[in-house]
Design a protein around this motif. Structure first.
Motif, PDB file in Angstrom:
ATOM      1  N   PRO A   1       0.821  -1.219   0.000  1.00  0.00           N
ATOM      2  CA  PRO A   1       0.000   0.000   0.000  1.00  0.00           C
ATOM      3  C   PRO A   1       0.852   1.266   0.000  1.00  0.00           C
ATOM      4  CG  PRO A   1       0.104  -0.911   2.215  1.00  0.00           C
ATOM      5  CD  PRO A   1       0.867  -1.858   1.336  1.00  0.00           C
ATOM      6  N   ILE A   2       0.470   2.211  -0.844  1.00  0.00           N
ATOM      7  CA  ILE A   2       1.076   3.547  -0.840  1.00  0.00           C
ATOM      8  C   ILE A   2      -0.072   4.529  -0.679  1.00  0.00           C
ATOM      9  CG2 ILE A   2       2.448   5.231  -2.103  1.00  0.00           C
ATOM     10  CD1 ILE A   2       3.740   2.957  -3.621  1.00  0.00           C
ATOM     11  N   GLY A   3      -0.290   4.961   0.536  1.00  0.00           N
ATOM     12  CA  GLY A   3      -1.458   5.782   0.820  1.00  0.00           C
ATOM     13  C   GLY A   3      -2.720   4.966   0.609  1.00  0.00           C
ATOM     14  N   SER A   4      -3.623   5.486  -0.177  1.00  0.00           N
ATOM     15  CA  SER A   4      -4.873   4.785  -0.452  1.00  0.00           C
ATOM     16  C   SER A   4      -4.783   3.872  -1.681  1.00  0.00           C
ATOM     17  CB  SER A   4      -6.007   5.791  -0.664  1.00  0.00           C
ATOM     18  OG  SER A   4      -5.693   6.681  -1.728  1.00  0.00           O
ATOM     19  N   ILE A   5      -3.614   3.823  -2.312  1.00  0.00           N
ATOM     20  CA  ILE A   5      -3.413   3.020  -3.514  1.00  0.00           C
ATOM     21  C   ILE A   5      -2.597   1.776  -3.174  1.00  0.00           C
ATOM     22  CG2 ILE A   5      -2.322   2.963  -5.789  1.00  0.00           C
ATOM     23  CD1 ILE A   5      -2.941   5.916  -6.059  1.00  0.00           C
ATOM     24  N   ASN A   6      -2.983   0.651  -3.747  1.00  0.00           N
ATOM     25  CA  ASN A   6      -2.262  -0.591  -3.556  1.00  0.00           C
ATOM     26  C   ASN A   6      -1.514  -0.937  -4.845  1.00  0.00           C
ATOM     27  OD1 ASN A   6      -1.788  -2.736  -1.639  1.00  0.00           O
ATOM     28  ND2 ASN A   6      -2.857  -4.081  -3.054  1.00  0.00           N
ATOM     29  N   VAL A   7      -0.201  -1.134  -4.744  1.00  0.00           N
ATOM     30  CA  VAL A   7       0.632  -1.483  -5.896  1.00  0.00           C
ATOM     31  C   VAL A   7       0.904  -2.980  -5.856  1.00  0.00           C
ATOM     32  CG1 VAL A   7       2.828  -1.080  -7.069  1.00  0.00           C
ATOM     33  CG2 VAL A   7       1.682   0.804  -5.876  1.00  0.00           C
ATOM     34  N   PHE A   8       0.810  -3.652  -7.013  1.00  0.00           N
ATOM     35  CA  PHE A   8       0.963  -5.107  -7.017  1.00  0.00           C
ATOM     36  C   PHE A   8       1.719  -5.579  -8.245  1.00  0.00           C
ATOM     37  CE2 PHE A   8      -2.973  -4.248  -9.321  1.00  0.00           C
ATOM     38  CZ  PHE A   8      -2.843  -5.050 -10.449  1.00  0.00           C
ATOM     39  N   THR A   9       2.238  -6.798  -8.146  1.00  0.00           N
ATOM     40  CA  THR A   9       2.827  -7.474  -9.299  1.00  0.00           C
ATOM     41  C   THR A   9       2.589  -8.965  -9.170  1.00  0.00           C
ATOM     42  OG1 THR A   9       4.839  -7.806 -10.615  1.00  0.00           O
ATOM     43  CG2 THR A   9       5.111  -7.680  -8.232  1.00  0.00           C
ATOM     44  N   ASP A  10       2.390  -9.641 -10.307  1.00  0.00           N
ATOM     45  CA  ASP A  10       2.206 -11.091 -10.367  1.00  0.00           C
ATOM     46  C   ASP A  10       3.274 -11.694 -11.260  1.00  0.00           C
ATOM     47  OD1 ASP A  10      -0.564 -11.357  -9.040  1.00  0.00           O
ATOM     48  OD2 ASP A  10      -0.976  -9.917 -10.630  1.00  0.00           O
ATOM     49  N   GLN A  11       3.827 -12.832 -10.818  1.00  0.00           N
ATOM     50  CA  GLN A  11       4.790 -13.584 -11.625  1.00  0.00           C
ATOM     51  C   GLN A  11       4.257 -15.006 -11.742  1.00  0.00           C
ATOM     52  OE1 GLN A  11       7.240 -11.634 -12.861  1.00  0.00           O
ATOM     53  NE2 GLN A  11       6.335 -10.000 -11.626  1.00  0.00           N
ATOM     54  N   ILE A  12       3.964 -15.466 -12.970  1.00  0.00           N
ATOM     55  CA  ILE A  12       3.207 -16.693 -13.179  1.00  0.00           C
ATOM     56  C   ILE A  12       3.950 -17.602 -14.157  1.00  0.00           C
ATOM     57  CG2 ILE A  12       0.962 -17.644 -13.838  1.00  0.00           C
ATOM     58  CD1 ILE A  12      -0.122 -14.699 -13.455  1.00  0.00           C
ATOM     59  N   PHE A  13       4.143 -18.871 -13.761  1.00  0.00           N
ATOM     60  CA  PHE A  13       4.876 -19.832 -14.585  1.00  0.00           C
ATOM     61  C   PHE A  13       4.057 -21.116 -14.740  1.00  0.00           C
ATOM     62  CE2 PHE A  13       7.870 -17.164 -12.355  1.00  0.00           C
ATOM     63  CZ  PHE A  13       8.836 -16.841 -13.301  1.00  0.00           C
ATOM     64  N   ASP A  14       3.960 -21.617 -15.964  1.00  0.00           N
ATOM     65  CA  ASP A  14       3.372 -22.932 -16.195  1.00  0.00           C
ATOM     66  C   ASP A  14       4.451 -23.979 -15.914  1.00  0.00           C
ATOM     67  OD1 ASP A  14       2.571 -25.404 -17.676  1.00  0.00           O
ATOM     68  OD2 ASP A  14       0.873 -24.148 -18.282  1.00  0.00           O
ATOM     69  N   PHE A  15       4.139 -24.985 -15.070  1.00  0.00           N
ATOM     70  CA  PHE A  15       5.155 -25.975 -14.715  1.00  0.00           C
ATOM     71  C   PHE A  15       4.729 -27.407 -15.065  1.00  0.00           C
ATOM     72  CE2 PHE A  15       2.473 -25.577 -10.962  1.00  0.00           C
ATOM     73  CZ  PHE A  15       2.335 -26.882 -10.505  1.00  0.00           C
ATOM     74  N   VAL A  16       3.689 -27.558 -15.878  1.00  0.00           N
ATOM     75  CA  VAL A  16       3.242 -28.904 -16.229  1.00  0.00           C
ATOM     76  C   VAL A  16       3.311 -29.131 -17.736  1.00  0.00           C
ATOM     77  CG1 VAL A  16       1.322 -30.535 -16.176  1.00  0.00           C
ATOM     78  CG2 VAL A  16       1.796 -29.128 -14.183  1.00  0.00           C
ATOM     79  N   GLU A  17       2.429 -28.523 -18.498  1.00  0.00           N
ATOM     80  CA  GLU A  17       2.285 -28.827 -19.922  1.00  0.00           C
ATOM     81  C   GLU A  17       3.127 -27.923 -20.812  1.00  0.00           C
ATOM     82  OE1 GLU A  17       0.980 -31.107 -23.038  1.00  0.00           O
ATOM     83  OE2 GLU A  17       0.552 -31.446 -20.911  1.00  0.00           O
ATOM     84  N   TYR A  18       3.307 -26.653 -20.409  1.00  0.00           N
ATOM     85  CA  TYR A  18       3.953 -25.677 -21.290  1.00  0.00           C
ATOM     86  C   TYR A  18       5.146 -25.040 -20.581  1.00  0.00           C
ATOM     87  CZ  TYR A  18      -0.629 -26.264 -23.450  1.00  0.00           C
ATOM     88  OH  TYR A  18      -1.772 -26.803 -23.995  1.00  0.00           O
ATOM     89  N   GLY A  19       6.210 -25.804 -20.452  1.00  0.00           N
ATOM     90  CA  GLY A  19       7.421 -25.289 -19.827  1.00  0.00           C
ATOM     91  C   GLY A  19       7.954 -24.083 -20.574  1.00  0.00           C
ATOM     92  N   GLY A  20       8.337 -23.050 -19.837  1.00  0.00           N
ATOM     93  CA  GLY A  20       8.819 -21.819 -20.457  1.00  0.00           C
ATOM     94  C   GLY A  20       7.729 -20.795 -20.679  1.00  0.00           C
ATOM     95  N   SER A  21       6.467 -21.173 -20.405  1.00  0.00           N
ATOM     96  CA  SER A  21       5.370 -20.216 -20.532  1.00  0.00           C
ATOM     97  C   SER A  21       5.308 -19.362 -19.267  1.00  0.00           C
ATOM     98  CB  SER A  21       4.043 -20.955 -20.726  1.00  0.00           C
ATOM     99  OG  SER A  21       2.957 -20.047 -20.771  1.00  0.00           O
ATOM    100  N   TYR A  22       5.492 -18.071 -19.448  1.00  0.00           N
ATOM    101  CA  TYR A  22       5.545 -17.127 -18.318  1.00  0.00           C
ATOM    102  C   TYR A  22       4.708 -15.896 -18.648  1.00  0.00           C
ATOM    103  CZ  TYR A  22       7.322 -12.968 -15.942  1.00  0.00           C
ATOM    104  OH  TYR A  22       7.413 -11.771 -15.266  1.00  0.00           O
ATOM    105  N   PHE A  23       3.970 -15.435 -17.655  1.00  0.00           N
ATOM    106  CA  PHE A  23       3.231 -14.185 -17.779  1.00  0.00           C
ATOM    107  C   PHE A  23       3.445 -13.377 -16.498  1.00  0.00           C
ATOM    108  CE2 PHE A  23      -0.413 -11.380 -17.296  1.00  0.00           C
ATOM    109  CZ  PHE A  23      -0.584 -10.873 -18.578  1.00  0.00           C
ATOM    110  N   GLY A  24       3.707 -12.083 -16.668  1.00  0.00           N
ATOM    111  CA  GLY A  24       3.869 -11.204 -15.513  1.00  0.00           C
ATOM    112  C   GLY A  24       3.098  -9.919 -15.716  1.00  0.00           C
TER     113      GLY A  24
END
Length: 253
Positions: free
Chosen positions: A136-159
Motif C-alpha cells: 500500500p502507498i497511501g490509499s493506492i495498492n501497488v501489485f505485481t504477479d509472476q506466473i509460470f506454467d510448470f506442467v504442460e507448457y514449460g517456459g510459458s511465463y506471464f507477468g
C-alpha cells in the motif's frame, strides 16, 4: 495423468507446509483459525483472460471457496451460454490453492492453479505457479504477479504490474478501480496467441461497484477493458481490444 498428479501433489505439499507453519505459531492460530467460505455467480459478456478473448459471447462463471489459517482453496468454472462450441457446458474448471501472509506491510501470496478442460479433447490439463506481491502507498495498492506454467507448457511465463484503489462510500457500498500492464514470454504467446515472441502484451483496467444489501450478500456490477499492445500480436487476434461487462452475485460467511 502423471503430470496432473504432479501438480496435485504440489498443491498438497503447499497446503501441508503452510498449514504446518501456522500451527507452529500460537498467535497465528488465534488470529487466523476461523473458517470462512463463500460462493459467487459472475455473468460476463465475454470470457477474457490476460487480454485474450476465450469466448465469442456471454458466459457464466461460478466459484466457491473456503479459507482458514491464511489458506484459501477455490473452485472456479466457465459455463458457455452463447451459441458457440460447448454451449450449455463447462469448458474450463480451475482449482486454486493460495496462501496469504503480510511481512512489513508487504502482502505475499503464492498460489498453485490447476487448469482442467472438460468437453475439450484438444486442450490438455496443466498448472501454473504464481507469486503475487502487493504494497500500500497511501490509499493506492501497488501489485505485481509472476506466473509460470510448470506442467504442460514449460517456459510459458506471464507477468504484470499495476495498481488498485478502493473507495468506501459507506460500509455497504464500495467502489474499486484497477489498472495493470502485462508482459509474456515467447512460449506463452506461441501457445495462447499463435506467435512465438517475447512481448509487452496487454494494458488493462477495471471498475466495479459492490453493494451489500445484507452483511453476507453482495451484488457487483463491473466492467473491464483490455488492449493487446504489440502490433504483431494484435495482427494474430480477431479482437485485440475488448470491453467486458458483467454482474456478480455472491455470498460470503
Amino acid at each position: 495423468m502423471i503430470r496432473l498428479n504432479t501438480c496435485l501433489l504440489a498443491m498438497t505439499i503447499m497446503f501441508i507446509t503452510f498449514n504446518g507453519r501456522a500451527e507452529e505459531n500460537p498467535d497465528s492460530q488465534t488470529e487466523n483459525w476461523a473458517l470462512a467460505y463463500g460462493g459467487e455467480l459472475d455473468f460476463n459478456s465475454r470470457y477474457v483472460w490476460r487480454g485474450i478473448a476465450l469466448s465469442d459471447g456471454p458466459v457464466m462463471q461460478p466459484s466457491v471457496w473456503v479459507s482458514a489459517y491464511d489458506l484459501t482453496l477455490e473452485a472456479w468454472g466457465n459455463f458457455v451460454l452463447n451459441d458457440e462450441p460447448n454451449q450449455g457446458e463447462f469448458n474450463e474448471i480451475n482449482l486454486i490453492l493460495y496462501y496469504s501472509r503480510e511481512w512489513q506491510d508487504i502482502t505475499i501470496e503464492p498460489s498453485v492453479i490447476v487448469y482442467l478442460y472438460p468437453n475439450q479433447e484438444d486442450a490438455p490439463a496443466t498448472a501454473e505457479a504464481s507469486l503475487t506481491f502487493s504494497y500500500p502507498i497511501g490509499s493506492i495498492n501497488v501489485f505485481t504477479d509472476q506466473i509460470f506454467d510448470f506442467v504442460e507448457y514449460g517456459g510459458s511465463y506471464f507477468g504484470d504490474a499495476g495498481l488498485s484503489y478502493q473507495h468506501e462510500f459507506k460500509p455497504e457500498l464500495l467502489l474499486d478501480f484497477s489498472a495493470s500492464l502485462g508482459w509474456a514470454s515467447a512460449e506463452f504467446n506461441k501457445v495462447n496467441i499463435g506467435l512465438s515472441k517475447n512481448a509487452l502484451n496487454v494494458l488493462g483496467g477495471g471498475l466495479s461497484l459492490t453493494y451489500y444489501p445484507k452483511e453476507f450478500l453482495y451484488i457487483r456490477p463491473h466492467a473491464e477493458i483490455s488492449a493487446i499492445l504489440d502490433g504483431d500480436l494484435r495482427d494474430e487476434l480477431d479482437d485485440p481490444t475488448i470491453l467486458n461487462v458483467g454482474l456478480a452475485i455472491g455470498m460470503e460467511f
